[in-house]
Design a protein around this motif. Structure first.
Motif, short mmCIF file in Angstrom:
data_model
loop_
_atom_site.label_atom_id
_atom_site.label_comp_id
_atom_site.label_asym_id
_atom_site.label_seq_id
_atom_site.Cartn_x
_atom_site.Cartn_y
_atom_site.Cartn_z
N ALA A 212 0.85 -1.19 0.00
CA ALA A 212 0.00 0.00 0.00
C ALA A 212 0.89 1.24 0.00
CB ALA A 212 -0.93 0.02 1.21
N GLY A 213 0.39 2.30 -0.62
CA GLY A 213 1.13 3.56 -0.66
C GLY A 213 0.29 4.62 -1.34
N TRP A 214 0.90 5.77 -1.61
CA TRP A 214 0.19 6.90 -2.22
C TRP A 214 1.01 7.48 -3.37
CZ3 TRP A 214 0.21 5.89 2.95
CH2 TRP A 214 -1.04 5.74 3.57
N HIS A 215 0.28 8.02 -4.35
CA HIS A 215 0.90 8.59 -5.54
C HIS A 215 0.39 10.02 -5.74
CE1 HIS A 215 2.27 9.22 -9.60
NE2 HIS A 215 2.67 7.97 -9.76
N PRO A 216 0.97 10.99 -5.03
CA PRO A 216 0.56 12.38 -5.22
C PRO A 216 1.25 13.02 -6.42
CG PRO A 216 2.18 12.26 -3.48
CD PRO A 216 1.96 10.85 -3.95
N TRP A 217 0.53 13.93 -7.07
CA TRP A 217 1.08 14.74 -8.16
C TRP A 217 1.11 16.20 -7.68
CZ3 TRP A 217 2.40 12.77 -13.07
CH2 TRP A 217 2.03 11.45 -13.32
N PHE A 218 2.23 16.62 -7.12
CA PHE A 218 2.37 18.00 -6.66
C PHE A 218 2.73 18.90 -7.84
CE2 PHE A 218 3.49 15.56 -2.77
CZ PHE A 218 2.53 16.08 -1.92
N LEU A 219 2.07 20.04 -7.91
CA LEU A 219 2.38 20.98 -8.98
C LEU A 219 3.83 21.43 -8.91
CD1 LEU A 219 -0.84 23.17 -8.92
CD2 LEU A 219 -0.10 21.67 -10.79
N ARG A 220 4.49 21.44 -10.05
CA ARG A 220 5.88 21.91 -10.07
C ARG A 220 5.95 23.41 -9.81
NH1 ARG A 220 10.58 19.76 -12.04
NH2 ARG A 220 9.44 18.01 -12.98
N ASN A 221 4.95 24.13 -10.30
CA ASN A 221 4.95 25.58 -10.16
C ASN A 221 3.55 26.02 -9.74
OD1 ASN A 221 4.66 28.49 -11.20
ND2 ASN A 221 6.85 28.12 -11.43
N LEU A 222 3.48 26.94 -8.78
CA LEU A 222 2.19 27.39 -8.26
C LEU A 222 1.67 28.63 -8.97
CD1 LEU A 222 2.72 26.82 -4.43
CD2 LEU A 222 1.82 25.25 -6.16
N GLY A 223 2.36 29.05 -10.05
CA GLY A 223 1.88 30.17 -10.85
C GLY A 223 2.31 31.51 -10.30
N LYS A 224 1.77 32.57 -10.90
CA LYS A 224 2.03 33.95 -10.47
C LYS A 224 3.52 34.28 -10.55
CE LYS A 224 -1.85 33.68 -7.24
NZ LYS A 224 -2.29 33.75 -5.83
N ASP A 225 4.17 33.85 -11.65
CA ASP A 225 5.58 34.17 -11.89
C ASP A 225 6.49 33.71 -10.75
OD1 ASP A 225 4.96 35.47 -14.33
OD2 ASP A 225 4.37 37.26 -13.21
N THR A 226 6.23 32.51 -10.24
CA THR A 226 7.02 31.99 -9.13
C THR A 226 8.02 30.95 -9.62
OG1 THR A 226 5.35 30.30 -8.69
CG2 THR A 226 5.16 32.39 -7.49
N GLU A 227 8.96 30.60 -8.74
CA GLU A 227 9.96 29.60 -9.07
C GLU A 227 9.39 28.19 -8.94
OE1 GLU A 227 13.84 30.04 -7.23
OE2 GLU A 227 13.29 32.07 -6.61
N ASP A 228 10.02 27.25 -9.65
CA ASP A 228 9.62 25.85 -9.55
C ASP A 228 9.95 25.29 -8.17
OD1 ASP A 228 8.78 25.92 -12.15
OD2 ASP A 228 10.44 24.74 -12.96
#
Length: 270
Positions: A146-162
């Motif tokens: 058992a485990g989890w597979h999250p997909w976290f956004l690389r960039n949160l937008g608004k001209d921000t860094e990865d």
């Protein structure tokens, strides 16, 4: 309430939305109105159960019996059956929810009866969420993961860094041409990764979106797969064994010894 109703937990400025109708995946994690998970029916964060990652040739053994699962990532079977099924909402409140499904569900059958439960608990101050998953049986024993597979956004937008990823694994599993661990342990190498790492003191990975948010992924498990080869997202996947571990490091679920695992995401603003 039907299994198709999305459940949203709220505390502080955090919102966690779970879709029991879509594999009991976390559809959304919003902190102060900012979405942290990649959106779409295949994304968010889904439970991997009753196995994690790729199962070699879609086959596993239980004693003298050999079983074959559908090859949904030929030549292998990948990520279990739970993500493909509707789960039942057993109970929920403003900050907690419990979901279940039966392993022998005819729409994605597993060869052994059993019940999978996922508990989602949002901290009262909205600073963390803990996921707990259990597999139990009252019949024949069988190997499982058992485990989890999250997909976290690389960039949160608004001209921000990865996002930046920080972790210190003890080893990296060598990945063969078939994308499965060979059994050889290597010194951790720089990314990009689609690889399994060993963290014997427990999974401890920090994602930092500079100037915005820091999120820590923690689990008592010693295995984590990191996948960051896609432009849109970064995956940090705590699990009870390595890919194909249902064959190489089987963990038996028995009537007196269920499998239970947990993962916590905690965060703070920067």
């Amino acid at each position: 309430m039907s299994s198709r109703d999305a459940i949203t937990l709220t505390a502080g400025d955090a919102e966690v939305t779970v879709r029991p109708d879509n594999g009991c995946r976390v559809q959304s994690l919003r902190i102060g109105g900012t979405e942290l998970l990649r959106q779409g029916e295949r994304y968010g964060c889904f439970p991997m159960v009753p196995w994690c990652g790729r199962m070699r040739d879609g086959q596993f053994r239980n004693g003298g019996l050999q079983h074959r699962m559908p090859l949904n990532a030929p030549p292998h079977a990948i990520h279990g059956t739970g993500r493909n099924l509707p789960w039942r909402t057993a109970r929920h409140s403003d900050t907690t929810a419990t979901f279940t499904y039966e392993l022998a569900d005819p729409h994605a059958p597993w060869p052994y009866p059993g019940t999978v439960t996922q508990l989602v608990e949002l901290a009262a101050d909205g600073s963390a969420v803990t996921f707990t998953m259990g597999i139990e049986t009252y019949d024949d024993s069988f190997p499982a993961q058992a485990g989890w597979h999250p997909w976290f956004l690389r960039n949160l937008g608004k001209d921000t860094e990865d996002v930046r990823l920080d972790f210190a694994p003890a080893w990296q599993e060598q990945r063969g041409e078939d994308k499965l661990p060979t059994g050889k342990r290597l010194d951790p190498a720089p990314g990009p990764w689609d690889d399994c790492f060993g963290m014997p003191e427990g999974v401890d990975v920090t994602l930092t979106w500079p100037g915005q948010l820091e999120l820590k992924v923690s689990s008592r498990e010693q295995w984590v797969v990191v996948f960051d080869e896609q432009e849109a997202a970064v995956c940090v996947e705590p699990q009870t064994g390595p890919p194909n571990g249902i064959n190489t490091e089987p963990r038996l679920v028995t009537p007196i010894d269920p499998l239970e695992t947990s993962m916590t995401w905690s965060w703070r603003r920067l």
